[in-house]
Structures are given as C-alpha cells and as structure tokens.
Design a protein around this motif. Structure first.
Motif, PDB file in Angstrom:
ATOM      1  N   ASP A  25      20.497   0.393  16.490  1.00 37.34           N
ATOM      2  CA  ASP A  25      20.740   1.729  17.051  1.00 37.34           C
ATOM      3  C   ASP A  25      20.955   2.762  15.955  1.00 37.34           C
ATOM      4  OD1 ASP A  25      20.883   3.072  19.562  1.00 37.34           O
ATOM      5  OD2 ASP A  25      23.031   3.340  19.285  1.00 37.34           O
ATOM      6  N   ILE A  26      21.679   2.379  14.905  1.00 37.01           N
ATOM      7  CA  ILE A  26      21.908   3.298  13.782  1.00 37.01           C
ATOM      8  C   ILE A  26      20.577   3.660  13.112  1.00 37.01           C
ATOM      9  CG2 ILE A  26      22.890   3.492  11.467  1.00 37.01           C
ATOM     10  CD1 ILE A  26      25.266   1.806  12.483  1.00 37.01           C
ATOM     11  N   VAL A  27      19.751   2.659  12.863  1.00 38.88           N
ATOM     12  CA  VAL A  27      18.461   2.890  12.216  1.00 38.88           C
ATOM     13  C   VAL A  27      17.593   3.812  13.059  1.00 38.88           C
ATOM     14  CG1 VAL A  27      16.294   1.778  11.556  1.00 38.88           C
ATOM     15  CG2 VAL A  27      18.468   0.782  10.848  1.00 38.88           C
ATOM     16  N   GLN A  28      17.566   3.583  14.364  1.00 35.50           N
ATOM     17  CA  GLN A  28      16.750   4.403  15.253  1.00 35.50           C
ATOM     18  C   GLN A  28      17.193   5.869  15.232  1.00 35.50           C
ATOM     19  OE1 GLN A  28      16.697   3.047  19.312  1.00 35.50           O
ATOM     20  NE2 GLN A  28      15.130   4.491  19.944  1.00 35.50           N
ATOM     21  N   LYS A  29      18.489   6.102  15.127  1.00 37.26           N
ATOM     22  CA  LYS A  29      19.031   7.460  15.206  1.00 37.26           C
ATOM     23  C   LYS A  29      19.332   8.074  13.831  1.00 37.26           C
ATOM     24  CE  LYS A  29      21.057   6.402  19.706  1.00 37.26           C
ATOM     25  NZ  LYS A  29      22.318   6.135  20.462  1.00 37.26           N
ATOM     26  N   TRP A  30      19.011   7.346  12.774  1.00 39.02           N
ATOM     27  CA  TRP A  30      19.311   7.789  11.404  1.00 39.02           C
ATOM     28  C   TRP A  30      18.620   9.129  11.132  1.00 39.02           C
ATOM     29  CZ3 TRP A  30      21.608   4.182   7.672  1.00 39.02           C
ATOM     30  CH2 TRP A  30      21.789   4.725   6.394  1.00 39.02           C
ATOM     31  N   PRO A  31      19.367  10.137  10.712  1.00 44.40           N
ATOM     32  CA  PRO A  31      18.741  11.445  10.402  1.00 44.40           C
ATOM     33  C   PRO A  31      18.024  11.407   9.070  1.00 44.40           C
ATOM     34  CG  PRO A  31      21.109  11.524   9.958  1.00 44.40           C
ATOM     35  CD  PRO A  31      20.824  10.162  10.539  1.00 44.40           C
ATOM     36  N   LEU A  32      16.747  11.707   9.083  1.00 43.22           N
ATOM     37  CA  LEU A  32      15.942  11.675   7.859  1.00 43.22           C
ATOM     38  C   LEU A  32      15.585  13.098   7.403  1.00 43.22           C
ATOM     39  CD1 LEU A  32      13.576   8.708   8.780  1.00 43.22           C
ATOM     40  CD2 LEU A  32      15.506   8.667   7.219  1.00 43.22           C
TER      41      LEU A  32
ATOM     42  N   GLY B 104       0.808  -1.208   0.000  1.00 41.70           N
ATOM     43  CA  GLY B 104       0.000   0.000   0.000  1.00 41.70           C
ATOM     44  C   GLY B 104       0.844   1.262   0.000  1.00 41.70           C
ATOM     45  N   ASP B 105       0.336   2.306   0.649  1.00 41.79           N
ATOM     46  CA  ASP B 105       0.993   3.616   0.621  1.00 41.79           C
ATOM     47  C   ASP B 105       1.990   3.823   1.759  1.00 41.79           C
ATOM     48  OD1 ASP B 105      -0.486   4.332  -1.614  1.00 41.79           O
ATOM     49  OD2 ASP B 105      -2.141   5.123  -0.407  1.00 41.79           O
ATOM     50  N   MET B 106       2.345   2.774   2.473  1.00 41.25           N
ATOM     51  CA  MET B 106       3.289   2.905   3.577  1.00 41.25           C
ATOM     52  C   MET B 106       4.593   3.540   3.115  1.00 41.25           C
ATOM     53  SD  MET B 106       5.060  -0.069   5.916  1.00 41.25           S
ATOM     54  CE  MET B 106       6.425  -0.333   4.785  1.00 41.25           C
ATOM     55  N   PRO B 107       5.035   4.607   3.766  1.00 41.84           N
ATOM     56  CA  PRO B 107       6.322   5.196   3.389  1.00 41.84           C
ATOM     57  C   PRO B 107       7.465   4.250   3.720  1.00 41.84           C
ATOM     58  CG  PRO B 107       5.518   6.185   5.420  1.00 41.84           C
ATOM     59  CD  PRO B 107       4.414   5.316   4.906  1.00 41.84           C
ATOM     60  N   VAL B 108       8.485   4.249   2.902  1.00 45.85           N
ATOM     61  CA  VAL B 108       9.677   3.438   3.168  1.00 45.85           C
ATOM     62  C   VAL B 108      10.850   4.395   3.298  1.00 45.85           C
ATOM     63  CG1 VAL B 108      11.097   1.513   2.423  1.00 45.85           C
ATOM     64  CG2 VAL B 108       8.688   1.556   1.798  1.00 45.85           C
ATOM     65  N   GLU B 109      11.429   4.462   4.493  1.00 51.84           N
ATOM     66  CA  GLU B 109      12.423   5.494   4.786  1.00 51.84           C
ATOM     67  C   GLU B 109      13.858   5.041   4.551  1.00 51.84           C
ATOM     68  OE1 GLU B 109      10.109   7.799   8.401  1.00 51.84           O
ATOM     69  OE2 GLU B 109      11.052   5.859   8.836  1.00 51.84           O
ATOM     70  N   ILE B 110      14.161   3.802   4.925  1.00 55.40           N
ATOM     71  CA  ILE B 110      15.543   3.315   4.875  1.00 55.40           C
ATOM     72  C   ILE B 110      15.579   1.948   4.199  1.00 55.40           C
ATOM     73  CG2 ILE B 110      17.599   2.720   6.213  1.00 55.40           C
ATOM     74  CD1 ILE B 110      16.490   4.473   8.481  1.00 55.40           C
ATOM     75  N   GLY B 111      16.463   1.788   3.231  1.00 49.50           N
ATOM     76  CA  GLY B 111      16.720   0.493   2.632  1.00 49.50           C
ATOM     77  C   GLY B 111      17.915  -0.161   3.309  1.00 49.50           C
ATOM     78  N   ILE B 112      17.826  -1.459   3.562  1.00 50.48           N
ATOM     79  CA  ILE B 112      18.911  -2.201   4.208  1.00 50.48           C
ATOM     80  C   ILE B 112      19.191  -3.454   3.381  1.00 50.48           C
ATOM     81  CG2 ILE B 112      19.720  -3.332   6.312  1.00 50.48           C
ATOM     82  CD1 ILE B 112      17.625  -1.742   7.876  1.00 50.48           C
ATOM     83  N   ILE B 113      20.442  -3.628   2.979  1.00 48.47           N
ATOM     84  CA  ILE B 113      20.838  -4.833   2.253  1.00 48.47           C
ATOM     85  C   ILE B 113      21.722  -5.657   3.181  1.00 48.47           C
ATOM     86  CG2 ILE B 113      22.047  -5.759   0.253  1.00 48.47           C
ATOM     87  CD1 ILE B 113      21.280  -3.300  -1.313  1.00 48.47           C
TER      88      ILE B 113
END
Length: 276
Positions: free
Chosen positions: A269-276, A20-29
């Motif tokens: 921790d990085i994902v939680q604090k990632w500046p968007l 659906g329309d859920m925003p996707v903020e960070i991609g992780i490979i």
C-alpha cells in the motif's frame, strides 16, 4: 572517491545491460525473514549479487542475496532480497554500496526494512515500527574518507533522515489497513552478538525503542545522496533482559514469518501511494 564512482557506474551498467532503459522509481531493502515480498514483484528480473561487479555477497540466513527488479502495485522497484552487514566483515563503505548503485540507476526514493529487537517494554513482538530517528554510537561511518561533491556535500543534514511526509503516509496506510503500527527510534549495534541486558538498558535511557544491526548506515548514505527514505522495523523479539529468556536468530525468522502477510500488505500500500 573517483574509484567509488567508477565502481558505481560499472555495477549500474551491468544491471542496465540486463533490464534495459526501464525506469526504477523506488528502492526497497528487505531485512531478515522479510524477503518474501520480492516474490510479489511482477515482470521480474532477478540478478544474483555475486554476478554484479563489485557487489558483496550476503552470508546471513534468511537473506537470499539477489536483486529483484520489476513492478509492484504499478511502481517500478528494485528490491534487495537481503542486505549486507558490518558484522559480516564488510566495511561500512561496502554495506552502503548497493544504495549508491541504486542512486546510479536513478532511484531517489528508498524503503528500508529490518528485523529488530524491541526495547520499549510497552510494545510486543510482531509489532511494526516506523523509524522516526536513529542513534548511532558506532565509531565507523560509511562516508568516512574523501568526499565527492557530485554525490553529496561533505557535511550534510541528518535531522530528516527519515522523511516526515513518508512517515505520515505509512501511518495513513496502516490505519486504512487496520494495522496497529508504532513509531520510534532505532539504535544501531554492530553485532553479530545480540545486545547485553545492560546495553539494552542503556538504549532505553538514550530514548531508543528498538535495537538492530543494520539500516542506519544505509540511511546515512541515502541522506548524503539526497534520497527520500522511509524505514520500517519488524519487532521480532523483546531485546535482551526484558524477558527472562535467551535470544536466537531462529526466533527472529519465525516471528518475521508470522507477520509477513501484514508487513507485505503495508509495504504494497505504501509503494502504491508513494509520492514521486
């Protein structure tokens, strides 16, 4: 190039039809042996690569071959459990296609992880390394061919392929968690054979701290698209010739298993604090 955009749009439309329309903020490979982090994603939607139009299929042990989309520490993420490699027979353009699809989904932030061989003799297997830069002596390039200016410029800067502020963030997070983290240069080899001792000596002379078979093409594609990128390597083994013992993929997976808790804690921790 029009065909690329068409494929990107068809792939992203298929995924959007599910999430659906859920925003996707960070991609992780997630690289070899590191895919367990995706199991921590909550409210997760799982999509197999084989079901996504135009997606290749991962063939490497330790790579689950699926997208996991949901929340991690309050951030909306899309995780690749396993990536594609040049040595699997895919062209560089297919190796980076998932990054381009992430961009079509709205991703402007990317975390790349991998399992790598340690070239720096002062370091030890099981260490984590923030990628500060990379070396690519491989002739092929994922952006070879016609360029679509709507995706990025024909000639683009690679001096900050690995975002400086994100590298600082990773160091702070590691310090807060008591993780002894390294920072260094990653050199791409195509594989699937491990590097020879002579090639590892060459990499050391060139300034590499780690060697591996992935990540660099994805970082190039991300730079072309203007995606902020952070790269972290799990140094799963000493590279060929540094120790008097043969290399094998099982060692890569075993070391990845041993450090996955530390690695996962850092990524969370990085994902939680990632500046968007």
């Amino acid at each position: 190039m029009e065909d690329l955009k068409k494929k990107m749009n068809e792939s992203s439309a298929y995924i959007r039809g599910i999430i659906g329309d859920m925003p996707v903020e960070i991609g992780i490979i997630l690289g070899s042996g590191l895919g367990a982090l995706a199991d921590e994603v909550t409210d997760a939607t799982v999509i197999l690569y084989k079901d996504i139009p135009h997606f290749p299929v991962s063939t490497v042990p330790g790579h689950a071959g699926r997208l996991v989309i949901g929340s991690l520490r309050g951030r909306k993420v899309v995780c690749m459990q396993g990536r594609f490699h040049y040595y699997e027979g895919y062209g560089m353009d297919l190796v980076v296609f998932p990054v381009q699809v992430m961009y079509a989904l709205g991703v402007r932030n990317l975390l790349l992880t991998n399992a790598a061989g340690c070239v720096n003799p002062a370091w030890e297997p099981g260490s984590l390394m923030i990628i500060s830069d990379h070396i690519k002596l491989v002739q092929d390039n994922p952006l070879r061919g016609r360029n679509d200016e709507s995706l990025g410029p024909r000639f683009f800067d690679m001096s900050r392929a690995y975002d400086i502020q994100l590298r600082k963030l990773a160091r702070r997070c590691a310090q807060d968690l008591g993780i002894d983290i390294r920072e260094g240069v990653y050199q791409l080899f195509t594989g699937p054979s491990f590097e020879t001792p002579a090639e590892v000596r060459m990499a050391r002379l060139l300034g590499a701290d780690a060697v591996g078979m992935s990540t660099v093409p994805e970082a190039i594609a991300a730079s072309h698209l203007g995606i902020r990128t952070l790269g972290i390597s799990c140094l799963t083994n000493m590279a060929s010739g540094i120790l008097d013992q043969p290399l094998n993929h099982e060692e890569v997976l075993e070391t990845g298993e041993k450090v996955k808790e530390t690695f996962s804690a850092l990524v969370r921790d990085i994902v939680q604090k990632w500046p968007l």
